[in-house]
Design a protein around this motif. Structure first.
Motif, short mmCIF file in Angstrom:
data_model
loop_
_atom_site.label_atom_id
_atom_site.label_comp_id
_atom_site.label_asym_id
_atom_site.label_seq_id
_atom_site.Cartn_x
_atom_site.Cartn_y
_atom_site.Cartn_z
N LYS A 258 78.90 -4.96 87.64
CA LYS A 258 79.52 -4.26 86.52
C LYS A 258 78.86 -2.91 86.23
O LYS A 258 79.26 -2.22 85.30
CB LYS A 258 79.47 -5.14 85.27
CG LYS A 258 80.32 -6.41 85.44
CD LYS A 258 80.25 -7.30 84.20
CE LYS A 258 81.10 -8.56 84.40
NZ LYS A 258 81.05 -9.45 83.23
N CYS A 259 77.83 -2.62 86.97
CA CYS A 259 77.10 -1.38 86.69
C CYS A 259 77.00 -0.46 87.89
O CYS A 259 76.16 0.44 87.92
CB CYS A 259 75.68 -1.71 86.21
SG CYS A 259 75.62 -2.57 84.66
N ILE A 261 77.47 2.54 90.05
CA ILE A 261 77.72 3.91 89.60
C ILE A 261 77.99 4.80 90.80
O ILE A 261 77.31 4.72 91.81
CB ILE A 261 76.49 4.45 88.82
CG1 ILE A 261 76.20 3.50 87.65
CG2 ILE A 261 76.69 5.86 88.32
CD1 ILE A 261 74.89 3.78 86.98
N GLU A 266 80.59 4.97 85.67
CA GLU A 266 80.53 3.55 85.97
C GLU A 266 81.84 3.06 86.61
O GLU A 266 82.92 3.45 86.22
CB GLU A 266 80.27 2.75 84.68
CG GLU A 266 78.90 3.03 84.09
CD GLU A 266 78.56 2.03 83.01
OE1 GLU A 266 79.30 1.05 82.86
OE2 GLU A 266 77.53 2.24 82.34
N TRP A 317 71.12 4.75 87.70
CA TRP A 317 71.48 3.41 88.18
C TRP A 317 70.60 2.36 87.49
O TRP A 317 71.08 1.37 86.95
CB TRP A 317 71.29 3.31 89.70
CG TRP A 317 72.41 3.88 90.52
CD1 TRP A 317 72.75 5.20 90.64
CD2 TRP A 317 73.31 3.15 91.34
NE1 TRP A 317 73.81 5.34 91.49
CE2 TRP A 317 74.18 4.09 91.95
CE3 TRP A 317 73.48 1.80 91.64
CZ2 TRP A 317 75.19 3.73 92.82
CZ3 TRP A 317 74.47 1.43 92.52
CH2 TRP A 317 75.34 2.39 93.09
N ALA A 320 71.34 1.97 83.73
CA ALA A 320 72.59 1.27 83.46
C ALA A 320 72.42 -0.24 83.65
O ALA A 320 72.91 -1.05 82.84
CB ALA A 320 73.69 1.80 84.37
N ILE A 321 71.69 -0.63 84.71
CA ILE A 321 71.46 -2.06 84.96
C ILE A 321 70.60 -2.65 83.84
O ILE A 321 70.88 -3.73 83.31
CB ILE A 321 70.80 -2.27 86.33
CG1 ILE A 321 71.77 -1.87 87.46
CG2 ILE A 321 70.34 -3.71 86.51
CD1 ILE A 321 71.14 -1.83 88.84
N ARG A 324 72.54 -2.99 80.58
CA ARG A 324 73.50 -4.09 80.67
C ARG A 324 72.80 -5.44 80.52
O ARG A 324 73.31 -6.35 79.86
CB ARG A 324 74.23 -4.02 82.01
CG ARG A 324 75.35 -5.04 82.17
CD ARG A 324 76.49 -4.78 81.22
NE ARG A 324 77.57 -5.73 81.39
CZ ARG A 324 78.61 -5.84 80.58
NH1 ARG A 324 78.70 -5.05 79.52
NH2 ARG A 324 79.54 -6.72 80.80
#
Length: 901
Positions: A258-259, A261, A266, A317, A320-321, A324
């Motif tokens: 879902k992450c 990039i 995204e 990256w 974002a992970i 999340r």
């Protein structure tokens, strides 16, 4: 199934029998262990810092020993040790050295080209080679050209000559790297450069076409080419997975999906799709699955997938992970995967724009650091805590004071435990500059005192400690007058008068945190003061007892009573009251349930206070318990102090020397395993024992003395107080025993110059020294006719009389022998006969075999001087036998060589 359950039960029982509830210490670091042991209550022992790390290593070693049996040996395979930190290597070293007799095979795998001479692994390997442990070094190199050809001919079922042209190309491009050989063959197959002809039933390839394709001949290039040939979805999932490292589980992989990039935006990939996308990677041999875990087939593949992400985008990256993970993890999942989530955010912190998020991340780093500390992973803790500090600015000390203070202090503690003293000192200086309150500055300075002491700078630590106590309004004089000490001790005794343990613990725990922190520091300070100026200990211990009575008891109260008892013995020779207060210390310890303090309490009491209240050899059992408890709770400093006392008391009480030599080796091996140097300083005692035990004619008395002198020159500063005196005392003893009286007199002069009686005050070492000095005086008085030696003999007898009156079962034989020597000197033959016989009888009755041997030898000399050959011969034979029974073969041999009959 039942058999498997039975085996699990056996393992569980073995673990719990060896480790008990302490297994909870390991479960914190290895949660899956609870599947075997079940859920247990946490061991209610509160230790921190270096003691926590020592305790973890000790319990882990016992755990491994419990599950490694001859019927179920353990093979421990550890890969990629070039990435291991020092703490992990220390644990591994302790495990290997401590498991010499256990059925364990440890395989340590690493890349030689990735470690330098200063790498922690280099030091670890060098250290291991110094031990008499079977070590086998296997260098796993690349495949040779012939081996590559053999591999290809087997895979393709072709003859060696036919496959050689292909294998030559493969070898030239891969240099025989097994991973690259495999990947290159798969690339040739995928690109149609290696095909199987079903018509001819053989493999075909075109060397010129292969060469013209420009296939990369390095690992990164080959892996990158392979990954880039896959679909963009597969590439993105692999790149996201690479951000997590070499492996991840299904929940983490869902988040990656879902992450993913691309170009800064995204691209959401459905969770179900992620696993189907990875099927392609499975088929290509890039990823493997083990249960719910997904792993790259090789770290080259992970590194390559990661490098495909543009360098300037990698941080986004990671962030974002991490974001999340923080968003979707529930409390339990976050606790399990805290390190992963925080690490991802840290690697993307430069992309965080909002100050609130930076502060939040700093708080998460503090949480991660605290979790690492709770499992004694101080290297890991330091990484997170330093990351949290770097997220803050100087002005945050004003707006986020508590966060800054906690981050900096815990980071300083972690760096101290890691041995990074300079880094820890810089952090502590920063705390002291920014702390608002005196107690917070005091806490930082307390750690700085420990740091200085650990560096061997005990004088600096002592001076800083004194100034800290003065700043807190609890000043002590650097060189207290005896009248001040007497006044403080009297005040404390008066406050304790009529009070029992119930009265003392009635206040319960001290409620004022500041007092508790100062008391805790004073406990540390007393140990430092012992090396610099022990005269301050009675003042510090008295103050601690007074506060315990006024404000309530705390974990340091029992040790205050120990320090008070030791002071009564060493300064005032008040063994009676010291014994009472020492017993009170143990009772308070039991009431407060501070079992982690057991080692230091027993060490002090049975080295100084209880030595005259029970036979010396009886103290050894309690000192051994102190040693074991110290290792168990990570209190290694006192554990090995007790080990030294075990050796010295065993030596003084006449333990057979061969057995004592074995004890020394066991203690020394454990000290090496724990990387503790203190017991190594007592190597001279071991040399003396070996010299006495072995009939090695290649080593003379002069050789031994040269080694002792050399050891003296190498003695560390903090060991000088007792170390020099013990070497001098050993030299005096050995020179006397072997008849080198003139040299012994010179050593006695050194003992006087070093004020040995003051430094040995309160310990049996002093009685031992007085005894041998008295024997020397008796011999010199007879041979030189100098009255000063007779005068000194009478003085030594007076001193021994005090010891014998307090502890007849430890000292009366020494007194009788010195008195026999005096009446021998005064030509009172009948009285001398009675005294010599009494000394022999008392030595035998009290179990001092070496004193019995010396008494027989001196009686033999007496009767020989009086012309009674029959009695002289009898005592001579008894002396020889007693020396052999003691294990002093060298001395027995000397008697034989100088036999006058």
């Amino acid at each position: 199934a039942q058999r498997g359950q039975d085996e699990t039960n056996q393992v569980r029982n073995a673990i719990l029998e060896a480790v008990g509830s302490d297994i909870s210490v390991l479960v914190k670091a290895i949660p899956s262990l609870s599947r075997i042991t079940g859920k247990l209550d946490d061991a209610s022992v509160h230790v921190g810092g270096i003691e926590l790390e020592n305790r973890f290593n000790y319990i882990f070693e016992k755990f491994i020993s419990s599950v490694a049996t001859p019927s179920h040996p353990i093979v421990l395979y550890l890969d990629d040790l070039q990435w291991a930190d020092k703490a992990s290597l220390d644990l591994l070293r302790a495990l290997v050295i401590g498991s010499k007799t256990n059925p364990i095979l440890v395989i340590e795998c690493y890349r030689e080209n990735e470690i330098s001479d200063v790498h922690p692994l280099s030091a670890h390997l060098q250290y291991m080679k110094g031990w008499k442990i079977p070590l086998t070094e296997i260098q796993v190199g690349n495949l040779t050209k012939d081996e590559v050809n053999t591999l290809l001919s087997d895979v393709m079922n072709e003859s060696f000559p036919r496959s050689k042209s292909l294998s030559n190309v493969v070898y030239r491009k891969t240099c025989g790297n097994a991973l690259l050989v495999k990947q290159l063959i798969m690339t040739l197959w995928n690109e149609g450069l290696l095909v199987f002809s079903f018509h001819d039933r053989i493999w075909r390839w075109n060397i010129k076409l292969i060469e013209s394709k420009g296939i990369p001949d390095d690992a990164a290039g080959l892996m990158a080419k392979k990954i880039l040939c896959l679909s963009s979805d597969v590439q993105m999932v692999l790149m996201g997975m690479a951000c997590l490292g070499s492996h991840c589980d299904e929940s983490e992989l869902n988040i990656v999906g879902k992450c993913c990039i691309q170009n800064g935006s995204e691209s959401v990939v459905g969770s179900g799709l992620v696993f189907s996308i990875l099927d392609v990677a499975f088929r290509e041999g890039l990823v493997v699955k083990d249960g719910s875990k997904y792993m790259f087939a090789h770290d080259y593949i992970q590194q390559t997938a990661y490098t495909i992400i543009p360098e300037q985008e990698r941080g986004s990256w990671h962030l974002a992970i991490g974001r999340r993970m923080l968003e979707v993890f529930n409390k339990r999942e976050f606790e399990e995967k805290m390190f992963t989530a925080v690490d991802q955010c840290n690697r993307g912190k430069h992309f965080i724009k909002e100050e609130a998020e930076r502060i939040s991340l700093a708080e998460l780093n503090l949480q991660a650091g605290e979790k690492a500390i709770s499992t004694a992973s101080f290297s890991t803790a330091a990484l997170y805590l330093n990351s949290g500090i770097r997220l803050l600015q100087p002005e945050h000390w004003k707006d986020h004071y508590t966060l800054c203070l906690n981050l900096y202090h815990k980071c300083a503690e972690s760096e101290y435990c890691n041995g990074n003293f300079m880094v820890a000192k810089e952090i502590l200086v920063c705390i002291m500059s920014n702390a608002k309150y005196d107690n917070e500055k005091f806490r930082a300075k307390s750690l700085l005192v420990k740091l200085l002491s650990s560096q061997g700078k005990n004088v600096d630590a002592f001076d800083l400690g004194l100034s800290m106590l003065a700043e807190s309004g609890k000043a002590f004089p650097r060189h207290p007058d005896i009248s001040i000490i007497q006044k403080e001790i009297t005040k404390t005794k008066n406050m304790l008068k009529g009070k029992n343990v119930d009265d003392i613990v009635a206040h319960k725990n001290v409620k004022e945190k500041e007092i508790a922190e100062i008391m805790d520091f004073m406990e540390t300070f007393m140990m430092i003061a012992y090396h610099i100026n022990a005269m301050i200990i009675p003042l510090v211990s008295s103050r601690m007892i007074q506060w315990s009575l006024l404000y309530g008891v705390c974990a340091s109260t029992p040790f205050a009573f120990v320090g008070f008892s030791i002071s009564l013995v060493t300064i005032f020779s008040d063994f009676k009251d010291a014994y009472c207060y020492g017993m009170l210390a143990l009772e308070i310890k039991d009431r407060l349930q501070v079992t982690q303090k057991t080692s230091r309490l027993l060490s002090g009491l049975y080295t100084f206070v209880f030595i005259l209240n029970e036979p010396l050899n009886s103290t050894i059992k309690s000192l051994r318990e102190s040693y074991t408890r110290g290792l168990h709770y990570g209190d290694n400093e006192y554990a090995f102090a007790s080990a030294i006392s075990v050796l010295m008391h065993s030596f003084f009480s006449g333990k057979e020397l061969t057995s004592l030599e074995s004890d020394y080796r066991l203690f020394k091996d454990k000290a090496d395993e724990c990387n503790h140097k203190r017991i190594i300083n007592y190597h001279p005692l071991f040399l003396f024992i070996v010299f006495m035990v072995r009939n090695d004619t290649s080593q003379s008395l002069n050789d031994l003395n040269e080694i002792l002198e050399s050891s003296l020159m190498k003695a560390p500063e903090e060991a000088e107080v007792n170390f020099q005196c013990r070497i001098f005392s050993l030299q005096l003893q050995v020179k006397y025993l072997f008849g080198d009286y003139q040299s012994a007199a010179e050593i006695a002069e050194k003992c006087h110059d070093h004020n040995i009686e003051k430094k040995f005050s309160g310990r049996y070492d002093l009685c031992h020294h007085i005894f041998y000095y008295g024997l020397l005086c008796a011999v010199l008085a007879r041979t030189t006719k100098d009255e000063k030696w007779a005068f000194q003999l009478r003085i030594q007898i007076g001193k021994i009389q005090e010891w014998a009156s307090l502890s007849p079962f430890n000292c009366e034989q020494k007194l009788s022998l010195l008195e026999a020597e005096l009446v021998f000197l005064e030509n009172s033959d009948d009285e001398a006969k009675i005294k010599f016989d009494l000394a022999v009888e008392q030595a035998a009755q009290n179990g001092f075999i070496q004193d019995k041997a010396i008494a027989h030898e001196r009686a033999y000399m007496f009767y020989l001087d009086k012309g009674d050959v029959n009695q002289a011969s009898q005592h001579y034979g008894n002396a020889h036998d007693a020396y052999l029974k003691w294990g002093a073969k060298r001395k027995a041999m000397q008697l034989s060589e100088n036999c006058p009959f």
